[in-house]
Scaffold this motif. Structure first.
Motif, short mmCIF file in Angstrom:
data_model
loop_
_atom_site.label_atom_id
_atom_site.label_comp_id
_atom_site.label_asym_id
_atom_site.label_seq_id
_atom_site.Cartn_x
_atom_site.Cartn_y
_atom_site.Cartn_z
N PRO A 1 3.40 -8.19 -12.63
CA PRO A 1 3.92 -9.05 -11.56
C PRO A 1 3.23 -8.76 -10.24
O PRO A 1 2.94 -7.60 -9.91
CB PRO A 1 5.41 -8.68 -11.50
N LEU A 2 2.97 -9.80 -9.48
CA LEU A 2 2.31 -9.64 -8.19
C LEU A 2 3.13 -8.75 -7.27
O LEU A 2 2.58 -7.93 -6.53
CB LEU A 2 2.11 -11.02 -7.54
N GLY A 3 4.45 -8.88 -7.33
CA GLY A 3 5.29 -8.04 -6.49
C GLY A 3 5.13 -6.57 -6.79
O GLY A 3 5.18 -5.73 -5.89
N GLU A 4 4.92 -6.23 -8.05
CA GLU A 4 4.72 -4.83 -8.43
C GLU A 4 3.39 -4.32 -7.89
O GLU A 4 3.30 -3.19 -7.39
CB GLU A 4 4.76 -4.69 -9.95
N LEU A 5 2.37 -5.15 -7.97
CA LEU A 5 1.05 -4.75 -7.46
C LEU A 5 1.09 -4.51 -5.95
O LEU A 5 0.43 -3.61 -5.43
CB LEU A 5 0.01 -5.81 -7.80
N ASN A 6 1.86 -5.34 -5.27
CA ASN A 6 1.95 -5.19 -3.82
C ASN A 6 2.83 -4.01 -3.41
O ASN A 6 2.59 -3.38 -2.37
CB ASN A 6 2.51 -6.48 -3.20
N ALA A 7 3.83 -3.71 -4.24
CA ALA A 7 4.79 -2.68 -3.86
C ALA A 7 4.35 -1.28 -4.26
O ALA A 7 4.63 -0.31 -3.56
CB ALA A 7 6.15 -2.98 -4.49
N ASN A 8 3.65 -1.16 -5.39
CA ASN A 8 3.29 0.16 -5.91
C ASN A 8 1.80 0.43 -5.65
O ASN A 8 0.94 -0.05 -6.37
CB ASN A 8 3.59 0.24 -7.40
N LYS A 9 1.53 1.21 -4.63
CA LYS A 9 0.15 1.49 -4.25
C LYS A 9 -0.50 2.56 -5.12
O LYS A 9 -1.68 2.85 -4.96
CB LYS A 9 0.10 1.93 -2.79
N ASN A 10 0.27 3.14 -6.03
CA ASN A 10 -0.26 4.21 -6.88
C ASN A 10 -0.64 3.76 -8.28
O ASN A 10 -0.95 4.59 -9.14
CB ASN A 10 0.76 5.35 -6.98
N LEU A 11 -0.61 2.47 -8.54
CA LEU A 11 -0.98 1.99 -9.87
C LEU A 11 -2.42 2.36 -10.20
O LEU A 11 -2.74 2.74 -11.32
CB LEU A 11 -0.79 0.48 -9.97
N GLY A 12 -3.30 2.23 -9.22
CA GLY A 12 -4.68 2.67 -9.39
C GLY A 12 -5.49 1.77 -10.31
O GLY A 12 -5.01 0.77 -10.83
N GLY A 13 -6.74 2.15 -10.52
CA GLY A 13 -7.61 1.39 -11.39
C GLY A 13 -8.18 0.17 -10.72
O GLY A 13 -7.86 -0.15 -9.58
N PRO A 14 -9.05 -0.56 -11.42
CA PRO A 14 -9.66 -1.76 -10.84
C PRO A 14 -8.63 -2.85 -10.60
O PRO A 14 -7.59 -2.90 -11.24
CB PRO A 14 -10.67 -2.18 -11.93
N GLN B 1 6.98 5.15 -6.45
CA GLN B 1 5.66 4.59 -6.69
C GLN B 1 4.88 5.50 -7.63
O GLN B 1 4.06 6.32 -7.22
CB GLN B 1 4.92 4.37 -5.38
N GLN B 2 5.14 5.32 -8.91
CA GLN B 2 4.50 6.14 -9.95
C GLN B 2 3.18 5.52 -10.38
O GLN B 2 3.05 4.30 -10.47
CB GLN B 2 5.42 6.26 -11.16
N PRO B 3 2.18 6.33 -10.72
CA PRO B 3 0.94 5.80 -11.30
C PRO B 3 1.17 5.38 -12.75
O PRO B 3 2.16 5.77 -13.38
CB PRO B 3 -0.01 6.99 -11.23
N ARG B 4 0.25 4.60 -13.26
CA ARG B 4 0.35 4.19 -14.67
C ARG B 4 0.00 5.38 -15.57
O ARG B 4 -1.00 6.06 -15.36
CB ARG B 4 -0.61 3.04 -14.96
N ALA B 5 0.83 5.59 -16.57
CA ALA B 5 0.49 6.55 -17.61
C ALA B 5 -0.48 5.88 -18.59
O ALA B 5 -0.60 4.65 -18.63
CB ALA B 5 1.76 7.00 -18.34
N SER B 6 -1.16 6.67 -19.40
CA SER B 6 -2.02 6.11 -20.43
C SER B 6 -1.15 5.54 -21.56
O SER B 6 0.05 5.81 -21.65
CB SER B 6 -2.96 7.17 -20.98
N PRO C 1 3.90 2.89 -15.61
CA PRO C 1 4.56 3.99 -14.92
C PRO C 1 5.79 4.48 -15.69
O PRO C 1 6.57 3.67 -16.19
CB PRO C 1 4.97 3.38 -13.57
N ILE C 2 5.94 5.79 -15.79
CA ILE C 2 7.07 6.39 -16.52
C ILE C 2 7.98 7.09 -15.52
O ILE C 2 7.53 7.89 -14.70
CB ILE C 2 6.57 7.40 -17.56
N PHE C 3 9.27 6.80 -15.62
CA PHE C 3 10.28 7.43 -14.76
C PHE C 3 11.16 8.32 -15.62
O PHE C 3 11.97 7.82 -16.40
CB PHE C 3 11.12 6.37 -14.04
N ARG C 4 10.97 9.61 -15.48
CA ARG C 4 11.78 10.58 -16.23
C ARG C 4 13.09 10.89 -15.52
O ARG C 4 14.00 11.47 -16.11
CB ARG C 4 10.99 11.86 -16.47
N GLN C 5 13.16 10.55 -14.24
CA GLN C 5 14.38 10.63 -13.45
C GLN C 5 14.55 9.33 -12.70
O GLN C 5 13.59 8.56 -12.52
CB GLN C 5 14.30 11.78 -12.43
#
Length: 561
Positions: free
Chosen positions: A540-553, A167-172, A154-158
């Motif tokens: 981190p497991l905490g990131e997976l639980n907190a960020n629902k927009n990570l997406g993917g398998p 909760q940003q999605p993963r960038a490529s 995830p990229i945070f420009r701000q």
């Protein structure tokens, strides 16, 4: 106005569960625009606050960064009980692994806040630009750590305070690198030169050096079909019969691998990025703002910190509650105050196969390796292969016939003296200035990139040999392109040992799995076997639980974890 120093101390003491958690719920952990004054002192304080992240508990305070970035390599070793989960690839069981996710994100958050806040100030514009340039550089370095370790992130420009969705999605991978390159180009255009910058602070050369390394990483990851030769293979060979089994240390084997394309680099133009790396490294070399020290030992003297070869290093303070580190204690050793001469620590070092990469007169082993020390009640010597020389009339390194070679499991390692340059070796919590960017690295980046673009030219040999001959190694002989490529990778292992780069070098060249599995288990019983999942760190497991927009398998988790 609130005390800026108190705010930054609060920042350093905070520990977070997940990137999106602390960005959303702990916005008070960064400097807010309404809490600072409009002056240069405040701008400098913001940059110092961002830099303080690296010395704090998410990077160096508890030894996290130098362990995570160094323990997973073919040449690095220590006792199996010391290497633990990091050295054996069992990363999800290592409690501090998540900090290598949180540390860069906290650094990036502080840098992003600094960029927007300083841009709105009204003191001298050139100085404003310089501080913003440093912030862009630090943000780029943070994301470079992330993309190497985790792939696209995830990229945070701000900042969240500025309105960013937490909760940003993963960038490529490509998008993440594009962001890093953009930040570094801005940093380069804004920062003062070394001559114009305040002493011992970040300057334009740091942005140029890191940009060259980023381009090189993108290029080598994308290259297809290339062959790379590595000296490694099995650490020991069995001897004896079934009723009397034994083993001896194996000589390093010369093995050639065909590289894999690194995931996410498939669409990158390898040649174009090699050329960009070559050009950027050449610019820095030609600027003559940086140079090599005359001898290898000079590089590591305390009085030479932040000088001509050191482009960017860690600032630390011995025995400070926050800014101490244990690098010197763990890599070179500290002395027991009760005896004054007995070494403690020095747990981690380099394998015998690494030691065998050198010519006999190379300063990086003659001066750079500890050959005799007092530990565990006796005088010790290294290397094991030279035990017979203890009995010579004038033995090297002051050895005596009574010195003991290290043969027990976990003890066979080269202790590197580069980590001795601290204020007080009688403390475990010292002030080692860990090198992030050195001019020697820039020369090797140029040599590698020039070879890939134009073959092993005179210029490529010149850059390589500047590093080699400084340490009394002989100039490199005539080589093919493939031989030169492999030789530079080997030279990086010699010159930059335990400076946090070997894992990344093997990964970017697409030979990590082949090289590690060829070792299998090292002479200290450290497991080097790796699987596909080890190409990336687990999120981190905490990131997976907190960020629902990570997406993917697997809810955005990296493959295999």
């Amino acid at each position: 106005m609130k005390s800026l120093k108190k705010i930054f101390v609060l920042c350093l003491l905070l520990q977070f569960v997940a990137c999106s958690d602390f960005l959303e719920e702990k916005a008070y952990s960064i400097l807010r625009p309404d809490s600072i004054e409009d002056n240069e002192s405040s701008a400098k304080m913001m940059i110092d606050g961002a830099l303080s992240t690296i010395g704090g508990d998410l990077y160096f305070q508890w030894g996290i960064w130098h362990r995570v970035t160094n323990f997973d390599g073919d040449y690095e070793t220590g006792p199996d009980w010391g290497m633990k989960e990091l050295g054996t690839g069992n990363w999800q069981s290592y409690g501090d692994m998540y900090r290598l996710w949180q540390g860069p994100y906290l650094l990036a958050e502080r840098a992003t806040s600094a960029i927007s806040t300083i841009d709105g100030m009204s003191f001298d514009r050139a100085k404003q630009n310089h501080y913003m340039g440093q912030a862009y550089f630090l943000r780029a370095w943070a994301y470079f750590n992330l993309v190497q370790g985790y792939g696209g992130v995830p990229i945070f420009r701000q900042t969240v305070v500025q309105g960013a969705e937490p909760q940003q999605p993963r960038a490529s991978v490509q998008e993440t690198y594009d962001f890093i390159v953009s930040d570094l180009k801005r940093a380069e255009s804004l920062m003062f030169s070394k001559a114009d910058a305040e002493a011992n602070t970040l300057a334009r050369g740091a942005a140029q050096a890191l940009l060259a390394k980023v381009y090189l990483t993108m290029a080598s990851g994308a290259l297809t079909g290339a062959e790379v030769t590595v000296k490694g293979g099995p650490a020991v060979i069995p001897v004896g019969g079934p009723n009397d089994p034994d083993e001896v240390i194996a000589e390093p084997a010369t093995v050639t691998f065909t590289k894999n394309v690194v995931a996410g680099h498939e669409s990158m133009d390898a040649l174009a990025y090699f050329d960009s790396a070559r050009v950027k490294a050449r610019e820095l070399i030609d600027s003559e703002e940086y140079d090599l020290f005359p001898t290898y030992a000079d590089v590591w003297k305390k009085e030479n910190r932040f000088q001509v070869e050191h482009i960017w290093s860690l600032h630390s303070i011995a025995n400070d509650a926050v800014f101490r580190n244990v690098v010197s204690h763990e890599f070179a050793g500290s002395y027991k105050t009760t005896t004054g001469d007995e070494l403690q620590g020095a747990v981690y070092g380099m394998r015998i196969h690494w030691y065998e990469l050198f010519e006999d007169n190379d300063q990086r082993i003659t001066e750079g390796v500890n050959h005799r020390w007092y530990q565990w009640g006796a005088w010790r010597m290294y290397p094991l292969k030279d035990t017979a020389r203890r009995h010579e009339v004038d033995p090297p390194y002051g050895w005596t016939p009574d010195d003991e070679a290290l043969t027990n499991t976990g003890a066979m390692r080269a202790i590197l003296r580069k980590f001795e340059g601290v204020s007080d070796r009688n403390t475990e919590n010292s002030d080692f200035a860990y090198p992030f960017l050195r001019f020697a690295d820039v020369l090797l980046v140029y040599a590698e990139a020039e070879n890939e673009v134009n073959g092993p030219t005179t210029e490529a040999y010149g850059a390589l040999d500047r590093v080699r001959t400084r340490s009394s190694a002989t100039a490199a002989l005539s080589m093919t392109k493939q031989q030169f490529r492999s030789f530079v990778l080997e030279e990086r292992a010699r010159e930059l040992a335990l400076e946090g780069g070997r894992r990344w070098d093997l990964l970017r060249w697409g030979i990590y799995l082949q090289v590690m599995n060829a070792v299998d288990v090292d002479e200290n019983n450290v497991i080097k076997r790796r699987e596909e999942k080890h190409l990336l760190f687990p999120l981190p497991l905490g990131e997976l639980n907190a960020n629902k927009n990570l997406g993917g398998p697997n809810n955005g988790q990296n493959p295999g974890w």
